[in-house]
Scaffold this motif. Sequence first.
Motif, PDB file in Angstrom:
ATOM      1  N   THR A 172       0.836  -1.196   0.000  1.00  0.00           N
ATOM      2  CA  THR A 172       0.000   0.000   0.000  1.00  0.00           C
ATOM      3  C   THR A 172       0.875   1.253   0.000  1.00  0.00           C
ATOM      4  O   THR A 172       1.812   1.362   0.793  1.00  0.00           O
ATOM      5  N   HIS A 173       0.574   2.192  -0.892  1.00  0.00           N
ATOM      6  CA  HIS A 173       1.352   3.426  -0.958  1.00  0.00           C
ATOM      7  C   HIS A 173       1.052   4.312   0.246  1.00  0.00           C
ATOM      8  O   HIS A 173      -0.073   4.343   0.757  1.00  0.00           O
ATOM      9  N   ASP A 174       2.078   5.044   0.694  1.00  0.00           N
ATOM     10  CA  ASP A 174       1.904   5.930   1.857  1.00  0.00           C
ATOM     11  C   ASP A 174       0.740   6.897   1.675  1.00  0.00           C
ATOM     12  O   ASP A 174       0.008   7.195   2.622  1.00  0.00           O
ATOM     13  N   ILE A 175       0.572   7.383   0.465  1.00  0.00           N
ATOM     14  CA  ILE A 175      -0.438   8.414   0.240  1.00  0.00           C
ATOM     15  C   ILE A 175      -1.858   7.849   0.377  1.00  0.00           C
ATOM     16  O   ILE A 175      -2.783   8.568   0.770  1.00  0.00           O
ATOM     17  N   LYS A 176      -2.045   6.579   0.084  1.00  0.00           N
ATOM     18  CA  LYS A 176      -3.356   5.951   0.271  1.00  0.00           C
ATOM     19  C   LYS A 176      -3.689   5.883   1.754  1.00  0.00           C
ATOM     20  O   LYS A 176      -4.838   6.142   2.158  1.00  0.00           O
ATOM     21  N   LEU A 177      -2.701   5.552   2.574  1.00  0.00           N
ATOM     22  CA  LEU A 177      -2.918   5.539   4.016  1.00  0.00           C
ATOM     23  C   LEU A 177      -3.182   6.946   4.531  1.00  0.00           C
ATOM     24  O   LEU A 177      -4.050   7.157   5.386  1.00  0.00           O
ATOM     25  N   ALA A 178      -2.434   7.918   4.001  1.00  0.00           N
ATOM     26  CA  ALA A 178      -2.592   9.305   4.456  1.00  0.00           C
ATOM     27  C   ALA A 178      -4.012   9.794   4.247  1.00  0.00           C
ATOM     28  O   ALA A 178      -4.575  10.493   5.102  1.00  0.00           O
ATOM     29  N   ARG A 179      -4.626   9.433   3.134  1.00  0.00           N
ATOM     30  CA  ARG A 179      -5.972   9.915   2.825  1.00  0.00           C
ATOM     31  C   ARG A 179      -7.021   9.321   3.753  1.00  0.00           C
ATOM     32  O   ARG A 179      -8.137   9.823   3.826  1.00  0.00           O
ATOM     33  N   LYS A 180      -6.663   8.263   4.475  1.00  0.00           N
ATOM     34  CA  LYS A 180      -7.555   7.736   5.505  1.00  0.00           C
ATOM     35  C   LYS A 180      -7.385   8.485   6.821  1.00  0.00           C
ATOM     36  O   LYS A 180      -8.220   8.364   7.716  1.00  0.00           O
ATOM     37  N   LEU A 181      -6.291   9.245   6.936  1.00  0.00           N
ATOM     38  CA  LEU A 181      -5.949   9.874   8.204  1.00  0.00           C
ATOM     39  C   LEU A 181      -6.273  11.362   8.269  1.00  0.00           C
ATOM     40  O   LEU A 181      -6.335  11.933   9.361  1.00  0.00           O
ATOM     41  N   TYR A 182      -6.462  12.006   7.123  1.00  0.00           N
ATOM     42  CA  TYR A 182      -6.667  13.457   7.124  1.00  0.00           C
ATOM     43  C   TYR A 182      -7.869  13.880   7.968  1.00  0.00           C
ATOM     44  O   TYR A 182      -7.884  14.965   8.545  1.00  0.00           O
ATOM     45  N   SER A 183      -8.874  13.026   8.036  1.00  0.00           N
ATOM     46  CA  SER A 183     -10.076  13.389   8.800  1.00  0.00           C
ATOM     47  C   SER A 183      -9.813  13.504  10.292  1.00  0.00           C
ATOM     48  O   SER A 183     -10.633  14.059  11.029  1.00  0.00           O
ATOM     49  N   TYR A 184      -8.671  12.989  10.758  1.00  0.00           N
ATOM     50  CA  TYR A 184      -8.325  13.098  12.173  1.00  0.00           C
ATOM     51  C   TYR A 184      -7.646  14.431  12.498  1.00  0.00           C
ATOM     52  O   TYR A 184      -7.424  14.730  13.678  1.00  0.00           O
ATOM     53  N   LEU A 185      -7.323  15.204  11.491  1.00  0.00           N
ATOM     54  CA  LEU A 185      -6.738  16.520  11.736  1.00  0.00           C
ATOM     55  C   LEU A 185      -7.773  17.442  12.355  1.00  0.00           C
ATOM     56  O   LEU A 185      -8.970  17.338  12.068  1.00  0.00           O
ATOM     57  N   GLN A 186      -7.289  18.355  13.181  1.00  0.00           N
ATOM     58  CA  GLN A 186      -8.153  19.359  13.795  1.00  0.00           C
ATOM     59  C   GLN A 186      -7.957  20.695  13.071  1.00  0.00           C
ATOM     60  O   GLN A 186      -6.861  20.980  12.574  1.00  0.00           O
ATOM     61  N   PRO A 187      -9.008  21.523  12.975  1.00  0.00           N
ATOM     62  CA  PRO A 187      -8.854  22.829  12.316  1.00  0.00           C
ATOM     63  C   PRO A 187      -7.657  23.595  12.867  1.00  0.00           C
ATOM     64  O   PRO A 187      -7.413  23.595  14.076  1.00  0.00           O
ATOM     65  N   ASN A 188      -6.913  24.198  11.967  1.00  0.00           N
ATOM     66  CA  ASN A 188      -5.732  25.008  12.295  1.00  0.00           C
ATOM     67  C   ASN A 188      -4.467  24.183  12.500  1.00  0.00           C
ATOM     68  O   ASN A 188      -3.411  24.737  12.813  1.00  0.00           O
TER      69      ASN A 188
END
Length: 226
Positions: free
Chosen positions: A102-118
């Motif tokens: 699995t490419h790193d970027i595919k995993l990253a796109r599952k994780l962006y939703s855990y970011l908080q505003p700012n």
Amino acid sequence: MIQADIACPRARLPERLLEKLFNSSVQNLEDKVTEEHLSYVRNIKVIDGSTVSMPDTVENQKECPQPSSQKPGCGFPIAKIGVIFSFVTGAAVALCIDVLNTHDIKLARKLYSYLQPNDVLIGDRAFCAYADMFTIKKFDCDAVFRKHQSRTTTMRKGKIVGDCDKLVTWYKPRSCPKRLSKDEFDALPKTIIVREIYYYILIPGFRTQRVSLITTLLDKSSYSIN
């Protein structure tokens, strides 16, 4: 049920319990972060990918097979993991697991939703893609990634805003990248503006190396490189 599992020293803890403990620990640490710990009053997160080996069981081999270069029975199941760390606390705040190729970027796109505003997300060149820059901004966050090697570096294009510092227009790819769905690709804007900053690594006896960074932090007065 949980008490029964914990009673035996060698019993496995339920996965849902581990998830709950992980999320609780993360939240407790994040709650202790104050403005004095932050840079530019922004919470910096770091994203990366890695691999982990597991016991050589039939179940693990089925879920996460060993590398194809290894002969059967001569290797261990290996999983690919994507993790977001807090720069302030050093703790992992989000993670996901998939098979080895699995490419790193595919995993990253599952994780962006855990970011908080700012939040400001930092990562290596594997994450420096058009769609990802746009997606991270949609979460009211910013990104700082090393420039992907497929993009050329030149000061002849873009708006110069300082020494080794410019604003550049990126254009939407002509065709849909293989790790995006058609709907995701169609939703991308035709252009985005990013900031490119580069610096030189000078080590006596070695060839000078130039490192380029791409960021969505466009305001030079607020985010200076000096």
